[in-house]
Design an enzyme around this catalytic site. Structure first.
Site, PDB file in Angstrom:
ATOM      1  N   ASP A 154      -2.805  17.622 -25.902  1.00  0.00           N
ATOM      2  CA  ASP A 154      -2.984  18.091 -24.518  1.00  0.00           C
ATOM      3  C   ASP A 154      -4.477  18.323 -24.278  1.00  0.00           C
ATOM      4  OD1 ASP A 154      -3.626  20.541 -25.646  1.00  0.00           O
ATOM      5  OD2 ASP A 154      -1.729  21.512 -25.126  1.00  0.00           O
ATOM      6  N   HIS A 171      -5.393  20.943 -27.499  1.00  0.00           N
ATOM      7  CA  HIS A 171      -4.833  20.989 -28.851  1.00  0.00           C
ATOM      8  C   HIS A 171      -4.727  19.630 -29.505  1.00  0.00           C
ATOM      9  CE1 HIS A 171      -3.355  24.588 -26.659  1.00  0.00           C
ATOM     10  NE2 HIS A 171      -3.825  25.157 -27.759  1.00  0.00           N
ATOM     11  N   SER A 231      -3.178  29.537 -30.870  1.00  0.00           N
ATOM     12  CA  SER A 231      -2.286  28.435 -30.499  1.00  0.00           C
ATOM     13  C   SER A 231      -2.332  27.259 -31.469  1.00  0.00           C
ATOM     14  CB  SER A 231      -2.620  27.937 -29.097  1.00  0.00           C
ATOM     15  OG  SER A 231      -3.967  27.526 -29.028  1.00  0.00           O
TER      16      SER A 231
END
Ligand SMILES: *[C@@H]1O[C@H](CO)[C@@H](O)[C@H](O)[C@H]1NC(C)=O
Ligand SMILES: *[C@@H]1O[C@H](CO)[C@@H](O)[C@H](O)[C@H]1NC(C)=O
Length: 343
Positions: A307, A310, A31
């Site tokens: 977030d 991340h 991610s």
């Protein structure tokens, strides 16, 4: 101070126009660098909704897990690419000749990693997709030209964080029965075979990203209930990270016509992690992702985390600067990406 100097340096880095330093750039990862490959998968690990992408005008919520560009977007710009490297999910035709981003959120070195969140494209599957892409390139420009092209591209691989976050540290997972040393060895063995496979597909300039301090994410800190980084998680990734330099030595010895290097994937100064409270910039749901269409903080350019997991674009920018042109030489081994591609 360190952060400030990085920002100044980054602002003055020129975007090169004309031909990029390498004809193509292929990206493998999770991610941290996914730019849309999970958008149509059955998984909770997706970021194709606001406020993700809020600082990416004209692009918006593409599936990147941050407010703006990721480290690989910055590296592509540094190399002189006029456009971002497209996600495998939508790349086709001549796009393929400039490289593809295969990264998939929640994916890991082990195929089962991330299954707690849904489907994903594991590193094995990313390599399968790459093999498929090489076949498409051969069909388009022929075998000889393809070999020449693939030999001269840059390849970056950043994998392993989810093998800890979404595997080893998931309560009751079979992996958690192993000792950390056994588990890290298992990961490195698997990673070694995968990197050899990538070499087999023609890769000759390969940079690996070290893992960041996964115990310092706002999600980890909040879950621990201690308002501090989770040392056990950071110690675990350190065991893995410490095996990357010997791995690179081994691969460079085994393949004398290729260059492997390892760069610090999340060169966040620890002091900065302590100073900037580990609070996400956006309101998050119980999985640590931004609540869809929520309003993020205004101080994005000076925050560490967007977030619960991340980093912000600012951190991505610093990581890319460190990896591309090592202003701190100890952050790369044996070389930075600029020297990797220009040697
Ligand atoms: C490989 O590429 C072909 C043609 O683009 C596609 O039809 C097929 O589904 C791909 N296979 C995999 C495993 O991605
Ligand atoms: C690897 O690095 C060496 C020394 O920097 C260089 O001479 C060589 O051309 C490089 N090979 C590739 C494939 O990049």
């Amino acid at each position: 101070m360190l952060l400030f100097s990085f920002l100044v340096i980054s602002c003055f880095r020129k975007v090169v126009h004309g031909e990029p330093l390498v004809p193509c750039y292929f990206i493998f990862g999770d991610s941290l660098v996914d730019n849309g490959n999970n958008n149509n998968l059955q998984t909770s690990a997706k970021a194709n909704h606001a406020p993700y992408g809020i600082d990416l005008p004209g692009v918006g919520p593409s599936g990147r897990f941050t407010n703006g560009r990721t480290m690989v977007d910055f590296i592509a710009q540094d190399l002189g690419f006029a456009d971002f490297i497209p996600p495998h999910a939508t790349a086709s035709g001549n796009d393929l000749l400039r490289g593809v981003n295969y990264a998939s959120a929640s994916a890991g070195i082990l195929p089962e990693t991330g299954s707690n969140l849904g489907t994903h494209i594991s590193l094995d599957d990313q390599l399968q997709n790459h093999q498929n892409v090489t076949k498409a390139i051969i069909a388009s420009v022929g075998e000889a030209k393809t070999t020449q092209l693939l030999n001269s591209c840059l390849y970056t691989v950043g994998m392993g964080s989810n093998d800890f976050i979404n595997n080893y540290f998931v309560k009751g997972s079979p992996s958690s029965q192993k000792t950390l040393e056994q588990y890290a060895t298992l990961l490195i063995d698997r990673y070694t075979s995968q990197l050899k496979a990538l070499y087999g597909f023609g890769a000759r300039k390969i940079a690996l990203f070290q893992l960041g301090p996964v115990g310092c994410t706002p999600f980890a800190v909040a879950t621990s209930g201690k308002n501090a980084c989770v040392q056990e998680m950071n110690d675990a990734v350190t065991i893995f990270n410490n095996k990357l330099r010997p791995l690179v030595d081994q691969l460079n010895d085994a393949f004398t016509d290729a260059n492997f290097t390892v760069v610090n994937g999340l060169a966040m100064p620890t002091s900065w992690l302590n100073v900037v409270a580990a609070i996400p910039c956006c309101p998050t749901d119980q999985t640590g992702l931004c609540l869809p269409n929520s309003t993020p903080c205004l101080t994005r350019s000076i925050r560490a985390f967007f977030d619960g997991f991340h980093p912000t674009e600012t951190v991505h920018r610093i990581v890319a600067a460190t990896a591309y042109r090592a202003y701190i030489p100890t952050e790369v081994y044996p070389t930075d990406i600029y020297h990797l591609v220009t040697s």
